[in-house]
Write a protein that holds these residues in place. Structure first.
Motif, mmCIF file in Angstrom:
data_model
loop_
_atom_site.group_PDB
_atom_site.id
_atom_site.type_symbol
_atom_site.label_atom_id
_atom_site.label_comp_id
_atom_site.label_asym_id
_atom_site.label_seq_id
_atom_site.Cartn_x
_atom_site.Cartn_y
_atom_site.Cartn_z
ATOM 1 N N ARG A 123 0.783 -0.958 0.099
ATOM 2 C CA ARG A 123 0.046 -0.043 0.032
ATOM 3 C C ARG A 123 0.663 1.172 -0.070
ATOM 4 N NH1 ARG A 123 -2.867 3.092 4.162
ATOM 5 N NH2 ARG A 123 -4.699 3.946 3.311
ATOM 6 N N ARG A 124 1.932 1.329 0.763
ATOM 7 C CA ARG A 124 2.654 2.488 0.671
ATOM 8 C C ARG A 124 3.558 2.704 -0.629
ATOM 9 N NH1 ARG A 124 5.646 5.508 4.555
ATOM 10 N NH2 ARG A 124 4.744 4.147 6.330
ATOM 11 N N VAL A 125 4.019 1.669 -1.272
ATOM 12 C CA VAL A 125 4.567 1.575 -2.584
ATOM 13 C C VAL A 125 3.480 2.320 -3.557
ATOM 14 C CG1 VAL A 125 5.437 0.223 -4.500
ATOM 15 C CG2 VAL A 125 6.158 -0.098 -1.980
ATOM 16 N N ALA B 107 1.881 6.603 -6.880
ATOM 17 C CA ALA B 107 0.769 7.358 -7.178
ATOM 18 C C ALA B 107 1.042 8.873 -6.971
ATOM 19 C CB ALA B 107 -0.548 7.061 -6.370
ATOM 20 N N GLY B 108 1.829 9.189 -5.985
ATOM 21 C CA GLY B 108 2.455 10.504 -5.754
ATOM 22 C C GLY B 108 3.090 11.214 -6.944
ATOM 23 N N HIS B 109 4.069 10.269 -7.332
ATOM 24 C CA HIS B 109 4.842 10.520 -8.533
ATOM 25 C C HIS B 109 3.861 10.961 -9.653
ATOM 26 C CE1 HIS B 109 8.830 9.916 -7.049
ATOM 27 N NE2 HIS B 109 8.546 8.665 -6.712
ATOM 28 N N ALA B 110 2.981 9.917 -10.014
ATOM 29 C CA ALA B 110 2.268 10.196 -11.350
ATOM 30 C C ALA B 110 1.318 11.317 -11.019
ATOM 31 C CB ALA B 110 1.133 8.840 -11.386
ATOM 32 N N THR B 111 0.730 11.590 -9.851
ATOM 33 C CA THR B 111 -0.177 12.798 -9.663
ATOM 34 C C THR B 111 0.659 14.144 -10.007
ATOM 35 O OG1 THR B 111 -1.399 11.628 -7.859
ATOM 36 C CG2 THR B 111 -1.614 14.006 -8.055
ATOM 37 N N ILE B 112 1.793 14.322 -9.147
ATOM 38 C CA ILE B 112 2.624 15.688 -9.490
ATOM 39 C C ILE B 112 3.038 15.729 -10.814
ATOM 40 C CG2 ILE B 112 4.360 17.048 -8.778
ATOM 41 C CD1 ILE B 112 3.909 16.147 -6.064
ATOM 42 N N SER B 113 3.530 14.568 -11.553
ATOM 43 C CA SER B 113 3.799 14.799 -12.887
ATOM 44 C C SER B 113 2.771 15.137 -13.788
ATOM 45 C CB SER B 113 4.631 13.530 -13.220
ATOM 46 O OG SER B 113 3.636 12.362 -13.715
ATOM 47 N N TRP B 114 1.578 14.836 -13.349
ATOM 48 C CA TRP B 114 0.272 15.101 -14.313
ATOM 49 C C TRP B 114 -0.090 16.379 -14.215
ATOM 50 C CZ3 TRP B 114 -1.477 11.933 -18.087
ATOM 51 C CH2 TRP B 114 -2.540 12.125 -18.675
ATOM 52 N N LEU B 115 0.019 17.096 -13.007
ATOM 53 C CA LEU B 115 -0.444 18.233 -12.428
ATOM 54 C C LEU B 115 0.349 19.642 -12.830
ATOM 55 C CD1 LEU B 115 -2.465 17.138 -9.309
ATOM 56 C CD2 LEU B 115 -3.602 17.421 -11.607
ATOM 57 N N VAL B 116 1.641 19.352 -12.813
ATOM 58 C CA VAL B 116 2.669 20.456 -13.075
ATOM 59 C C VAL B 116 2.838 20.365 -14.691
ATOM 60 C CG1 VAL B 116 3.507 20.317 -10.683
ATOM 61 C CG2 VAL B 116 4.415 18.883 -12.523
ATOM 62 N N GLU C 212 3.686 9.623 0.806
ATOM 63 C CA GLU C 212 3.909 8.958 2.167
ATOM 64 C C GLU C 212 3.568 10.181 3.146
ATOM 65 O OE1 GLU C 212 7.189 6.470 2.663
ATOM 66 O OE2 GLU C 212 7.726 6.454 0.298
ATOM 67 N N GLN C 213 3.995 11.212 3.155
ATOM 68 C CA GLN C 213 3.907 12.105 4.341
ATOM 69 C C GLN C 213 2.599 12.445 4.435
ATOM 70 O OE1 GLN C 213 6.420 13.273 6.707
ATOM 71 N NE2 GLN C 213 4.667 14.356 7.645
ATOM 72 N N VAL C 214 1.794 12.701 3.423
ATOM 73 C CA VAL C 214 0.331 13.217 3.411
ATOM 74 C C VAL C 214 -0.613 12.127 3.790
ATOM 75 C CG1 VAL C 214 -1.544 13.851 2.133
ATOM 76 C CG2 VAL C 214 0.771 15.042 1.661
ATOM 77 N N ILE C 215 -0.270 10.739 3.205
ATOM 78 C CA ILE C 215 -1.193 9.825 3.825
ATOM 79 C C ILE C 215 -0.882 8.999 4.960
ATOM 80 C CG2 ILE C 215 -2.160 7.494 2.984
ATOM 81 C CD1 ILE C 215 -2.951 10.041 1.073
ATOM 82 N N PHE C 216 0.247 8.751 5.233
ATOM 83 C CA PHE C 216 0.686 7.952 6.541
ATOM 84 C C PHE C 216 1.226 8.944 7.655
ATOM 85 C CE2 PHE C 216 1.286 5.384 2.568
ATOM 86 C CZ PHE C 216 0.528 4.385 2.869
ATOM 87 N N LEU D 216 -0.550 17.604 -3.515
ATOM 88 C CA LEU D 216 -1.248 16.542 -2.700
ATOM 89 C C LEU D 216 -2.131 16.522 -1.952
ATOM 90 C CD1 LEU D 216 2.160 14.005 -2.862
ATOM 91 C CD2 LEU D 216 0.279 14.163 -4.593
ATOM 92 N N SER D 217 -2.159 17.391 -1.071
ATOM 93 C CA SER D 217 -2.943 17.864 -0.234
ATOM 94 C C SER D 217 -4.248 18.255 -0.809
ATOM 95 C CB SER D 217 -2.521 18.862 0.937
ATOM 96 O OG SER D 217 -1.417 18.241 1.690
ATOM 97 N N ALA D 218 -4.007 18.970 -1.827
ATOM 98 C CA ALA D 218 -5.456 19.700 -2.600
ATOM 99 C C ALA D 218 -5.988 18.721 -3.336
ATOM 100 C CB ALA D 218 -4.949 21.063 -3.279
ATOM 101 N N ASN D 219 -5.268 17.546 -3.768
ATOM 102 C CA ASN D 219 -5.839 16.589 -4.671
ATOM 103 C C ASN D 219 -5.826 15.426 -3.922
ATOM 104 O OD1 ASN D 219 -6.171 17.997 -7.435
ATOM 105 N ND2 ASN D 219 -4.242 18.863 -6.435
ATOM 106 N N LYS D 220 -5.923 15.303 -2.759
ATOM 107 C CA LYS D 220 -5.952 13.850 -1.733
ATOM 108 C C LYS D 220 -6.875 12.916 -2.352
ATOM 109 C CE LYS D 220 -5.695 12.466 3.054
ATOM 110 N NZ LYS D 220 -5.739 12.648 4.379
ATOM 111 N N ASP D 221 -8.049 13.364 -2.783
ATOM 112 C CA ASP D 221 -9.256 12.350 -3.026
ATOM 113 C C ASP D 221 -8.697 11.704 -4.600
ATOM 114 O OD1 ASP D 221 -9.247 14.799 -4.433
ATOM 115 O OD2 ASP D 221 -11.401 14.851 -4.842
#
Length: 664
Positions: free
Chosen positions: A450-452, A457-466, A516-520, A598-603
């Motif tokens: 789950r952590r992996v 997903a964190g890499h993918a999210t930011i690379s998509w949004l920036v 990891e910091q935002v979720i866990f 990531l905090s703004a797009n946590k969902d």
């Protein structure tokens, strides 16, 4: 060039003298001490004789003493120098040689003494006497065979007539080890076999044309270039280009490596250089190709701790003299290849020696397509293979990497029982080469998995949004190689990078740890490769590219490659402190930016991670369902990539950088 100097009688005379010395020692040692009958019976009565071998036909006997008697005899006599061959005797030698008269009288007296002294345990044996002529003949045959073996196996090799080539023997150690390609041994590679190196081919084709039609240039006052240096990353085709020159030039072509000049003996390297150019001049016009010339061409006087007589420097000095010195006005062109041009000596790089320096760069998109055409011609392909698509999947690949992809795809197709190599086989081959072997059976705890998933997903999210991050094509949490997960990107093939683009790349690289910091609420060691990459990139921004406002437009990069020999740093301690602070500031700023995104797009992060846990592998279309299409990516929108297994990345060296989640 006649090198016949006649037969050298020195070594046969030396061999004969050594053998005569051995013969003399053996003969002096093999002759035992003589003993008469009176002395024999005295020793017999004293019990000092262990055995006596009687030869009836020669009236002689060999006498063997007991151990105690031998020790006593050794103490009384001065031992003679023994032959070196005494160690190899197959039978013990007698201590004395006895000559007796009448055999019957000798035996009667022998038996009488033994009857009077029952304690005497001397044995008596009989044998056949040795024929001196037979011994002489056997000895002669033996030594003739030894001399013949010595001559044919050792002497002929030492003189350079044995196997392994003239350069491999001790007396021809100073001879060149270059492999000669001429009309007898032609090279089959031509310029048609070299794809994707149009600029480099044009340069070397002119050299070939000069050798074929020299009058075309000399009538206008032009001179033949002395040297051509091929420079570029490994695997880009430098050696292949040299092979094509050998196949096209139709002149003698000498090929060798820079390490062929290196030897432990002093003066050998320079001698080989002289011999190489002597052979080339004798066959002029000719081409000499030295691969990996940095083995002998390293800058002189740098890091030399071996003393004044450096063999490598002597070799380089001789090469410099041969390339541009007195008596070098011949049609001999030197080609060389290296991927470390920055460490070569300046005297080697000046005009008049290596007149042309040709940079062989990594292939562009259209060049990769041409390289694929060359390698795919030997493979049984599926009808639907799109070479343009394969070229797009391999940005940053060298020619050698593309050849490896084609070969790996054929192996994968054979392993899967396919009749031909299809598109999926090539995609799997790219995965295999860049990311490593897939490990589906690796046991991972659900909490770690789950952590992996959130990390990737964190890499993918930011690379998509920036805006300036490389668009993501595929994310997987299947372990591959040393990583527990990986994200695949299609980087933009650009020559320049702005500050904003580097900031976005840093932010995307830190997205895994930020997730990891935002979720866990805590972080793990899985971001090691991410941190390594962002540190190097931030350090380059500050110290190399001059992209930091506080440090200013200053670069501490040394393009000459000589900074490795400098003990100190090119800046003060105060500047070093500022550099450290600015590097930390850049990384911390982008990390906080990643946390905010990531905090703004946590969902959306949760949705992507859950889909990744469910499917283990997701593609660009899955991200579009969650985030929508990227507004600033019109080119990718016009040419969408199918949702098949489509791994892409910027280069084999950087796949496991920001997108990997390595377990430590």
């Amino acid at each position: 060039m006649n090198n016949n100097k006649g037969f050298n009688w020195f070594f046969p005379i030396l061999i004969a003298a050594v053998l005569l010395f051995f013969f003399t020692n053996m003969n002096s040692d093999s002759s035992s001490n003589s003993l008469d009958e009176e002395g024999f019976f005295q020793l017999l009565q004293q019990g000092k004789i262990q055995d006596v071998m009687i030869y009836k036909d020669t009236e002689k006997a060999d006498v063997f003493l007991t151990k105690a008697a031998k020790t006593e005899l050794a103490n009384k006599q001065v031992a003679k120098d023994k032959s070196p061959f005494s160690t190899f005797d197959f039978a013990p030698k007698p201590d004395y040689t006895l000559s007796f008269g009448d055999l019957q009288l000798f035996l009667e007296k022998f038996d009488k003494i033994k009857q009077e002294n029952p304690a005497i345990a001397t044995k008596r044996d009989y044998g056949i006497g040795k024929n001196p002529m037979t011994e002489l003949l056997f000895t002669a045959v033996f030594w003739i065979a030894i001399m013949a073996l010595f001559y044919f196996v050792i002497f002929r090799k030492m003189m350079g007539g044995g196997g392994g080539g003239p350069g491999g023997q001790i007396f021809s150690i100073g001879k060149s080890r270059a492999k000669l390609f001429d009309e007898k041994e032609k090279v089959q590679v031509t310029f048609k076999d070299v794809a994707g190196l149009e600029g480099a081919k044009e340069e070397v084709q002119e050299v070939v044309d000069f050798l074929k039609n020299s009058e075309k240039y000399t009538k206008l006052g032009g001179k033949i270039p002395k040297g051509v240096l091929l420079v570029g990353p490994p695997g880009t085709g430098k050696t292949l280009l040299a092979k094509a020159v050998a196949g096209e030039a139709k002149v003698p072509f000498f090929s060798l490596s820079g390490s062929d000049f290196v030897e432990m003996f002093v003066g050998v390297g320079a001698s080989r250089v002289r011999d190489l150019f002597a052979q080339a001049k004798a066959k002029s016009p000719a081409i000499i190709f030295i691969d990996e010339i940095d083995a002998i061409g390293r800058a002189r006087g740098k890091g030399n701790f071996t003393g004044g007589n450096d063999e490598r420097e002597n070799t380089l000095n001789q090469l410099l003299t041969e390339m541009d010195g007195f008596g070098t006005d011949t049609n001999v062109i030197v080609m060389a290849a290296t991927n470390r041009a920055d460490i070569l000596d300046k005297a080697l790089m000046r005009a008049g020696r290596f007149d042309r320096s040709i940079y062989v760069d990594l292939p562009e998109l259209h060049e990769r397509k041409e390289i694929f055409n060359v390698h795919l011609a030997k493979i049984k392909l599926d009808e639907n293979i799109d070479r343009e698509f394969l070229a797009k999947q391999t940005p940053g690949f060298s020619g050698a990497d593309i050849a490896n992809v084609c070969n790996e795809a054929a192996l994968i197709a054979a392993r899967n029982g396919h009749e031909s190599v299809n598109k999926q086989d090539f995609l799997d081959a790219v995965d295999r080469i860049i990311g490593g072997l897939e490990k589906k059976n690796k046991a991972i705890k659900p909490s770690e998995k789950r952590r992996v998933a959130y990390h990737e997903a964190g890499h993918a999210t930011i690379s998509w949004l920036v805006e300036h991050a490389a668009p993501l094509l595929k994310v997987t949490i299947v372990p591959r190689g040393r990583s527990l997960g990986a994200a695949w990107y299609l980087p933009e093939e650009r020559q320049l990078t702005t500050t904003e683009q580097m900031y976005d790349e840093l932010c995307a690289t830190l997205g895994g740890r930020a997730a990891e910091q935002v979720i866990f609420g805590n972080i793990s060691t899985g971001a090691l490769s991410d941190l390594e990459r962002v540190t190097k990139q931030a350090q380059a921004m500050v110290t190399i590219y001059g992209l930091n406002e506080k440090i200013g437009n200053i670069s501490y990069y040394d393009s000459s490659g000589q900074s490795e020999y400098n003990i100190g740093k090119p800046y003060s301690e105060q500047t070093a402190k500022i550099i450290d602070e600015e590097i930390s500031k850049i990384i911390a700023t982008q990390y906080q930016r990643a946390l905010q995104i990531l905090s703004a797009n946590k969902d959306k992060l949760d949705a992507l991670a859950n889909k990744l846990l469910e499917k283990e592998v997701i593609f660009r279309e899955d991200l579009e369902e969650i985030f929508g299409q990227r507004a600033w990516d019109p080119e990718l929108t016009e040419h969408p990539v199918s949702n098949t297994h489509t791994p892409e990345n910027e280069s084999p060296e950087t796949i496991l950088g920001p997108e990997s989640n390595t377990q430590i």
